[in-house]
Design an enzyme around this catalytic site. Structure first.
Site, PDB file in Angstrom:
ATOM      1  N   ASP A  10      -1.161  -6.276  -0.330  1.00 52.88           N
ATOM      2  CA  ASP A  10      -2.723  -6.014   0.128  1.00 52.88           C
ATOM      3  C   ASP A  10      -3.372  -5.338  -0.897  1.00 52.88           C
ATOM      4  OD1 ASP A  10      -1.806  -6.856   2.600  1.00 52.88           O
ATOM      5  OD2 ASP A  10      -1.367  -4.751   3.361  1.00 52.88           O
ATOM      6  N   LYS A  37      -8.158  -9.097   3.084  1.00 52.57           N
ATOM      7  CA  LYS A  37      -9.283  -9.900   3.914  1.00 52.57           C
ATOM      8  C   LYS A  37     -10.389 -10.611   3.290  1.00 52.57           C
ATOM      9  CE  LYS A  37     -11.851  -8.345   8.054  1.00 52.57           C
ATOM     10  NZ  LYS A  37     -13.114  -8.625   7.466  1.00 52.57           N
ATOM     11  N   MET A  96      -7.621   5.308   8.596  1.00 49.90           N
ATOM     12  CA  MET A  96      -8.734   4.350   8.622  1.00 49.90           C
ATOM     13  C   MET A  96     -10.105   5.179   9.264  1.00 49.90           C
ATOM     14  SD  MET A  96      -6.720   0.801   9.733  1.00 49.90           S
ATOM     15  CE  MET A  96      -5.650   1.819  11.004  1.00 49.90           C
TER      16      MET A  96
HETATM   17  N1  SAH Z   1       0.426   1.189   6.198  1.00 49.72           N
HETATM   18  C1  SAH Z   1      -0.290   2.284   5.709  1.00 49.72           C
HETATM   19  C2  SAH Z   1      -1.664   2.536   6.460  1.00 49.72           C
HETATM   20  C3  SAH Z   1      -2.545   1.394   6.459  1.00 49.72           C
HETATM   21  S1  SAH Z   1      -3.911   1.805   7.193  1.00 49.72           S
HETATM   22  C4  SAH Z   1       0.711   3.492   5.517  1.00 49.72           C
HETATM   23  O1  SAH Z   1       1.746   3.651   6.086  1.00 49.72           O
HETATM   24  O2  SAH Z   1       0.147   4.469   4.808  1.00 49.72           O
HETATM   25  C5  SAH Z   1      -4.832   2.169   5.803  1.00 49.72           C
HETATM   26  C6  SAH Z   1      -5.390   3.435   5.891  1.00 49.72           C
HETATM   27  O3  SAH Z   1      -4.203   4.408   5.565  1.00 49.72           O
HETATM   28  C7  SAH Z   1      -6.524   4.029   5.073  1.00 49.72           C
HETATM   29  O4  SAH Z   1      -7.792   3.806   5.913  1.00 49.72           O
HETATM   30  C8  SAH Z   1      -6.245   5.666   5.015  1.00 49.72           C
HETATM   31  O5  SAH Z   1      -6.532   6.220   6.321  1.00 49.72           O
HETATM   32  C9  SAH Z   1      -4.677   5.574   4.781  1.00 49.72           C
HETATM   33  N2  SAH Z   1      -4.251   5.588   3.406  1.00 49.72           N
HETATM   34  C10 SAH Z   1      -3.673   4.789   2.623  1.00 49.72           C
HETATM   35  N3  SAH Z   1      -3.297   5.008   1.477  1.00 49.72           N
HETATM   36  C11 SAH Z   1      -3.975   6.210   1.269  1.00 49.72           C
HETATM   37  C12 SAH Z   1      -3.973   7.216   0.357  1.00 49.72           C
HETATM   38  N4  SAH Z   1      -3.641   6.853  -0.926  1.00 49.72           N
HETATM   39  N5  SAH Z   1      -4.849   7.991   0.491  1.00 49.72           N
HETATM   40  C13 SAH Z   1      -5.344   8.581   1.810  1.00 49.72           C
HETATM   41  N6  SAH Z   1      -5.241   7.792   2.600  1.00 49.72           N
HETATM   42  C14 SAH Z   1      -4.548   6.662   2.505  1.00 49.72           C
END
Ligand code: SAH
Length: 470
Positions: free
Chosen positions: A248, A270, A384
């Site tokens: 991703d 995407k 998100m």
């Molecule tokens: N599978 C991922 C989440 C995917 S959805 C997990 O378990 O973390 C994507 C969202 O994750 C982003 O919009 C944000 O809200 C959060 N996110 C992922 N990495 C991040 C980071 N390094 N710092 C802050 N938020 C993060």
């Protein structure tokens, strides 16, 4: 080569250890695990060695050293704290042409004990010929992390089937192909999944098939929030072995950097104008095509694949297609960002539960949901939500959460550019706008967020009411 490496078969062979302190005990335990017949001696012994002696597992002489002790020995180890005595033992052993090791004294030794990585029957021994034991130990630690613990079971299985494999694949090239399949493919994966019966069955079936089957499969790996140090050892191993990495956009460049040099890295985010379902179908098709072509595919996702990652759908697809898979969990954004902002997600006094919530699809969510989310003494983690902070805070307040509830927004959590914005729910929307919060960012809401200014330790920490300097 300064030293010639050998692996000695000590089963039932006598090894004399002079000394019975803690260092001697450590050596003796490892000699016993190799089946040696140990004779140890010293005036005083550790409780552990006394116990081993009582159990009849070693012969212990509680007396001062005498040359007669060396009678019938194959190897000698001197592990007393007394250099003069060690030196005498070494001399007497050498006169009798016995190999002797003086612990931590390469000068007096005629053999040395290497650092080892034990995946019996597979053993890796490392030596710096006494010049830099610390370096040898470090190398051992590095190698230790590279190989899964089921490697020993795999080596044993390969050993047991060796004659059958030779018979079923008399041609050398085809035999090598079979071993590649055995060591890299679904048999190794089944052992890692602690399914030894399935592993044996796969091996048997493949052995009797005219062609070696494909070694392809998919490992669904959680890459964590960005800091490569937050990968698990299993994730690192999968990246080391990958032929294809489907990642991703959220996965950081630092993490991709750790993968095998010649693995193909394919970004599967995407595309412009594409809807989410179309993206997902494209990803499924890529996994299928590469796995069926015999490639080891790593499907690499930010955070954890099972937290807002559509990991479940990908596994359902793989299961339908009969493609073998494994899952490696990752550190999800809520856990990582909280840790990197100094916010304990639960706290005896402030929060008894944590909810991981997606900020998407909340417009049409039932009103009840907002009531539940607005309750006190819980921590909310909104994923998100970078573009919807105003909406989220307004809904929580409208449903009864106090305007004074502490919040923290963590942007780029665990990465070089991490920013933590903290304050009260009532000022959230304004502050987020002024500080131009960008994705990826996570919103934490709850009493525990008040701890952020005190416990912060990483990156920039910004109070919400701080004026923005342009
Ligand atoms: N599978 C991922 C989440 C995917 S959805 C997990 O378990 O973390 C994507 C969202 O994750 C982003 O919009 C944000 O809200 C959060 N996110 C992922 N990495 C991040 C980071 N390094 N710092 C802050 N938020 C993060």
């Amino acid at each position: 080569m300064r030293l010639f490496p050998i692996f000695a078969d000590l089963q039932g062979r006598r090894v004399v250890v002079v000394g019975a302190g803690t260092v001697a005990e450590r050596k003796i335990r490892s000699l016993l695990s190799a089946g040696a017949q140990v004779v140890a001696g010293a005036p005083e012994a550790t409780p552990g060695l006394l116990q081993l002696s009582r159990e009849g597992r070693i012969t212990l002489r509680q007396a001062s050293f005498e040359p007669g002790w060396l009678e019938g020995a194959w190897l000698v180890i001197a592990a007393t704290g007394d250099r003069a005595l060690n030196s005498r033992v070494a001399r007497l052993a050498s006169e009798r042409k016995l190999l002797v090791n003086v612990v931590d004294d390469p000068e007096l030794s005629s053999f040395q004990v290497p650092s080892i990585v034990d995946r019996s029957p597979l053993t890796i021994a490392i030596s710096s010929a006494g010049s830099a034991p610390v370096l040898a130990r470090r190398m051992r630690e590095r190698i230790e992390s590279l190989f899964d613990h089921t490697l020993g079971t795999l080596a044993e299985l390969a050993g047991r089937y060796r004659p059958a494999i030779r018979q079923a694949r008399p041609d050398l090239r085809r035999r090598r192909e079979f071993y590649d399949w055995l060591l890299d493919g679904p048999v190794a994966a089944a052992l890692r999944s602690r399914k030894p019966d399935a592993a044996r069955e796969l091996l048997e079936t493949a052995l009797h098939a005219p062609e070696t089957p494909s070694r392809g499969g998919v490992v669904l790996v959680g890459a964590g929030p960005g800091d490569p140090g937050l990968l698990t050892l299993n994730a690192l191993r999968a990246l080391n072995e990958a032929d294809i990495i489907l990642h991703d956009r959220l996965v950081s460049a630092d993490v991709l950097e750790l993968a095998r040099r010649d693995a193909d890295r394919i970004s599967v985010g995407k595309l412009p104008g594409e809807d989410h379902d179309a993206t997902q179908r494209r990803i499924h098709e890529l996994m299928r095509r590469h796995a069926l072509a015999g490639k080891r595919v790593v499907r690499l996702k930010g955070g954890d694949a099972f937290v807002f990652g559509r990991g479940g759908e990908e596994l359902e697809f793989l299961r339908e297609q009969g493609i073998p898979y494994e899952v490696v969990p990752g550190i999800t954004a809520a856990l990582a960002c909280a840790a990197y902002a100094g916010i304990p997600l639960t706290h005896r006094h402030h929060a008894q539960s944590v909810r991981l919530v997606t900020a998407h699809c909340r417009d049409d969510a039932q009103v009840d949901d907002w009531h539940a989310l607005a309750r006190e003494k819980q921590t909310l983690a909104f994923y998100m939500g970078a573009g919807r902070l105003e909406f989220l805070s307004a809904q929580l307040i409208a449903h009864g959460r106090s305007e004074d509830t502490p919040f923290a927004i963590i942007e780029n959590g665990s990465r070089a550019g991490q920013r933590v914005l903290h304050g009260r729910l009532g000022e959230l929307a304004d502050a987020a706008r002024r500080h131009a919060v960008k994705s990826p960012a996570i919103l934490l809401v709850g009493e525990v967020c008040a701890l952020a200014p005190q416990l912060e330790w990483f990156g920039a920490s910004i109070p919400a009411d701080e004026a923005v300097v342009c």
